[in-house]
Design a protein around this motif. Structure first.
Motif, short mmCIF file in Angstrom:
data_model
loop_
_atom_site.label_atom_id
_atom_site.label_comp_id
_atom_site.label_asym_id
_atom_site.label_seq_id
_atom_site.Cartn_x
_atom_site.Cartn_y
_atom_site.Cartn_z
N ALA A 224 45.65 48.83 31.97
CA ALA A 224 44.42 48.49 32.68
C ALA A 224 44.27 46.98 32.84
O ALA A 224 43.90 46.49 33.91
N VAL A 225 44.58 46.23 31.77
CA VAL A 225 44.51 44.76 31.86
C VAL A 225 45.48 44.25 32.92
O VAL A 225 45.15 43.37 33.73
N ALA A 226 46.69 44.80 32.91
CA ALA A 226 47.69 44.39 33.91
C ALA A 226 47.18 44.68 35.32
O ALA A 226 47.35 43.87 36.23
N GLY A 227 46.52 45.83 35.50
CA GLY A 227 45.97 46.17 36.82
C GLY A 227 44.92 45.16 37.27
O GLY A 227 44.89 44.78 38.45
N ILE A 228 44.08 44.72 36.33
CA ILE A 228 43.04 43.74 36.68
C ILE A 228 43.68 42.40 37.07
O ILE A 228 43.26 41.76 38.03
N ILE A 229 44.70 41.99 36.31
CA ILE A 229 45.33 40.69 36.59
C ILE A 229 46.10 40.72 37.91
O ILE A 229 46.09 39.77 38.68
N VAL A 230 46.78 41.85 38.16
CA VAL A 230 47.61 41.94 39.36
C VAL A 230 46.77 42.15 40.62
O VAL A 230 47.18 41.75 41.72
N ALA A 231 45.58 42.75 40.48
CA ALA A 231 44.78 43.16 41.65
C ALA A 231 44.58 42.06 42.70
O ALA A 231 44.77 42.31 43.89
N PRO A 232 44.22 40.82 42.31
CA PRO A 232 44.04 39.79 43.35
C PRO A 232 45.33 39.42 44.08
O PRO A 232 45.28 38.82 45.15
N ILE A 233 46.49 39.73 43.50
CA ILE A 233 47.77 39.40 44.14
C ILE A 233 48.23 40.54 45.04
O ILE A 233 48.66 40.31 46.18
N TRP A 234 48.16 41.77 44.55
CA TRP A 234 48.65 42.92 45.31
C TRP A 234 47.57 43.54 46.20
O TRP A 234 47.88 44.26 47.14
N GLY A 235 46.29 43.33 45.86
CA GLY A 235 45.21 44.07 46.50
C GLY A 235 45.00 45.39 45.76
O GLY A 235 45.86 45.84 44.99
N GLY B 124 51.03 54.33 35.68
CA GLY B 124 50.71 53.60 36.91
C GLY B 124 49.30 53.91 37.41
O GLY B 124 48.60 53.02 37.90
N SER B 125 48.88 55.16 37.28
CA SER B 125 47.53 55.53 37.72
C SER B 125 46.48 54.88 36.83
O SER B 125 45.41 54.49 37.32
N LEU B 126 46.76 54.75 35.54
CA LEU B 126 45.83 54.07 34.63
C LEU B 126 45.77 52.57 34.98
O LEU B 126 44.71 51.94 34.88
N PHE B 127 46.90 52.03 35.38
CA PHE B 127 46.98 50.64 35.86
C PHE B 127 46.05 50.46 37.07
O PHE B 127 45.24 49.52 37.13
N ALA B 128 46.14 51.39 38.03
CA ALA B 128 45.30 51.32 39.23
C ALA B 128 43.83 51.52 38.87
O ALA B 128 42.95 50.82 39.40
N LEU B 129 43.56 52.45 37.97
CA LEU B 129 42.17 52.73 37.58
C LEU B 129 41.52 51.48 36.96
O LEU B 129 40.34 51.21 37.19
N GLY B 130 42.29 50.73 36.19
CA GLY B 130 41.77 49.48 35.60
C GLY B 130 41.32 48.52 36.69
O GLY B 130 40.25 47.91 36.58
N GLY C 252 32.10 34.09 36.66
CA GLY C 252 33.09 33.84 35.61
C GLY C 252 32.80 34.63 34.35
O GLY C 252 33.73 35.18 33.72
N TRP C 253 31.55 34.74 33.97
CA TRP C 253 31.17 35.51 32.78
C TRP C 253 31.40 37.00 33.01
O TRP C 253 31.89 37.71 32.13
N ARG C 254 31.00 37.45 34.21
CA ARG C 254 31.19 38.89 34.51
C ARG C 254 32.68 39.23 34.53
O ARG C 254 33.10 40.27 34.03
N TYR C 255 33.49 38.32 35.10
CA TYR C 255 34.94 38.58 35.16
C TYR C 255 35.53 38.62 33.74
O TYR C 255 36.33 39.52 33.42
N ALA C 256 35.12 37.66 32.89
CA ALA C 256 35.65 37.63 31.52
C ALA C 256 35.24 38.90 30.76
O ALA C 256 36.05 39.49 30.03
N ALA C 257 33.98 39.32 30.94
CA ALA C 257 33.53 40.54 30.26
C ALA C 257 34.27 41.77 30.79
O ALA C 257 34.61 42.69 30.03
N THR C 258 34.56 41.75 32.10
CA THR C 258 35.25 42.89 32.71
C THR C 258 36.67 43.05 32.15
O THR C 258 37.17 44.18 32.04
N LEU C 259 37.30 41.94 31.79
CA LEU C 259 38.66 42.02 31.21
C LEU C 259 38.66 42.83 29.91
O LEU C 259 39.70 43.33 29.47
N VAL C 260 37.49 42.95 29.27
CA VAL C 260 37.38 43.74 28.04
C VAL C 260 36.78 45.12 28.33
O VAL C 260 37.28 46.15 27.84
N ILE C 261 35.71 45.13 29.15
CA ILE C 261 34.98 46.39 29.37
C ILE C 261 35.82 47.40 30.17
O ILE C 261 35.88 48.59 29.81
N ALA C 262 36.46 46.94 31.25
CA ALA C 262 37.22 47.88 32.10
C ALA C 262 38.36 48.56 31.33
O ALA C 262 38.49 49.79 31.40
#
Length: 306
Positions: free
Chosen positions: A217-228, A40-46, A74-84
């Motif tokens: 980490a990917v799950a954390g990035i996707i969930v972040a806009p929904i949960w905060g 869960g902490s790795l999820f949050a860190l992502g 959009g480009w930064r967000y797409a790159a972040t899905l890989v880099i983060a």
């Protein structure tokens, strides 16, 4: 029916996200036979790393930051899905390295170690980013809403459901259709035979742990806009993930997916019609299933049923 439909769709989206979080958790539990409480902490860190990369002050040298910020969001967000996830995977590698001394020993050692790692990551998050809530910027193309029949549905939730379903499909292909997946399943069944066949078990465990970390980490990035984004968001993720694995049956891929959908529907519908029962509903579901089937819906027979 039309009043119920948006809540069903939101519940299914939440269920796909729960399943995505649970799959990385399940792969690590299956191969290492250790419960990774730091998941869960790795999820949050992502989510935090993605927020930092897409925000106005990326952690880069000045010249590189200027080039990075000049890119469309959009480009930064797409790159972040890989880099983060790649950055968070380095933390996962460190945790796995520390866990090596616990393999084959009392699972309590690994449990305590990952609990300590979870506490360290959460406190580091508080130290670096503080305790305030953050919002992850997303491209305007996936913001807003769209008409679905007579309903207006969130574009981002639709995007999150599609991405989660796509990643779950890719994980299934990796596990079921590749030699790497066959080796992972063999290692989860009998690690000694895998070692006897000349496969480097230490490297396999490292790869699986890093892969599970990247999924978190990917799950954390996707969930972040929904949960905060907030320091304890990992706890909100790891508990449902654990419930999903127990409900579906430890080691069952489709069990985890179906259980994730069930938990998502329970939480979504309860949240819509009786919000005070929202979180309680998933525990009631767990008790109901485990009472009649201790190994979960698709789990193998356990000592609890002997």
């Amino acid at each position: 029916m039309f009043d119920l439909l948006p809540h069903l769709l939101n519940g299914l989206t939440l269920g796909l996200l729960f399943a995505l979080i649970a799959l990385g958790f399940m792969l690590i539990v299956g191969l290492m036979e250790q419960i990774n409480l730091a998941h869960g902490s790795l999820f949050a860190l992502g989510a935090y790393v993605a927020m930092q990369l897409t925000g106005p002050r990326p952690p880069l040298p000045a010249d590189l930051a200027k080039v990075w910020l000049a890119l469309p969001l959009g480009w930064r967000y797409a790159a972040t899905l890989v880099i983060a996830p790649a950055i968070v995977s380095l933390v996962g590698m460190l945790i796995e390295f520390c866990m090596r001394r616990t393999y084959g020993k009392d699972p309590l050692y690994g449990l305590l170690l990952t609990f300590g790692a979870a506490m360290v990551i959460e406190e580091l998050i508080r130290l670096v980013w503080g305790t305030r809530d953050y919002v992850l910027q997303v491209p305007s193309a996936i913001n807003g809403g769209f008409l679905f029949g007579d309903l207006i549905w969130s574009t981002y939730r639709f995007y999150a459901a599609c991405i989660a379903a796509g990643i779950i499909g890719l994980v299934w292909l990796l596990i079921e259709k590749t030699s790497f997946g066959a080796t992972v399943k063999a290692g989860a069944h009998d690690s000694e035979i895998v070692r006897a066949l000349g496969i480097n078990l230490s490297r396999l465990r490292l790869l699986v742990f890093v892969f599970g970390t990247m999924l978190a980490a990917v799950a954390g990035i996707i969930v972040a806009p929904i949960w905060g984004i907030r320091p304890h968001m990992g706890v909100d993720a790891v508990i449902p993930a654990f419930l999903v694995i127990v409900l579906g049956g430890v080691g069952s891929f489709w069990g985890a997916v179906v259980a994730g959908l069930l938990v998502g529907l329970c939480v979504g519908l309860a949240g819509a019609y009786a919000s005070e029962w929202s979180l309680l509903s998933m525990y009631i579901l767990l008790v109901a299933v485990v009472t009649f089937r201790a190994r979960g819906m698709w789990g193998k027979k356990s000592v609890l049923e002997a």
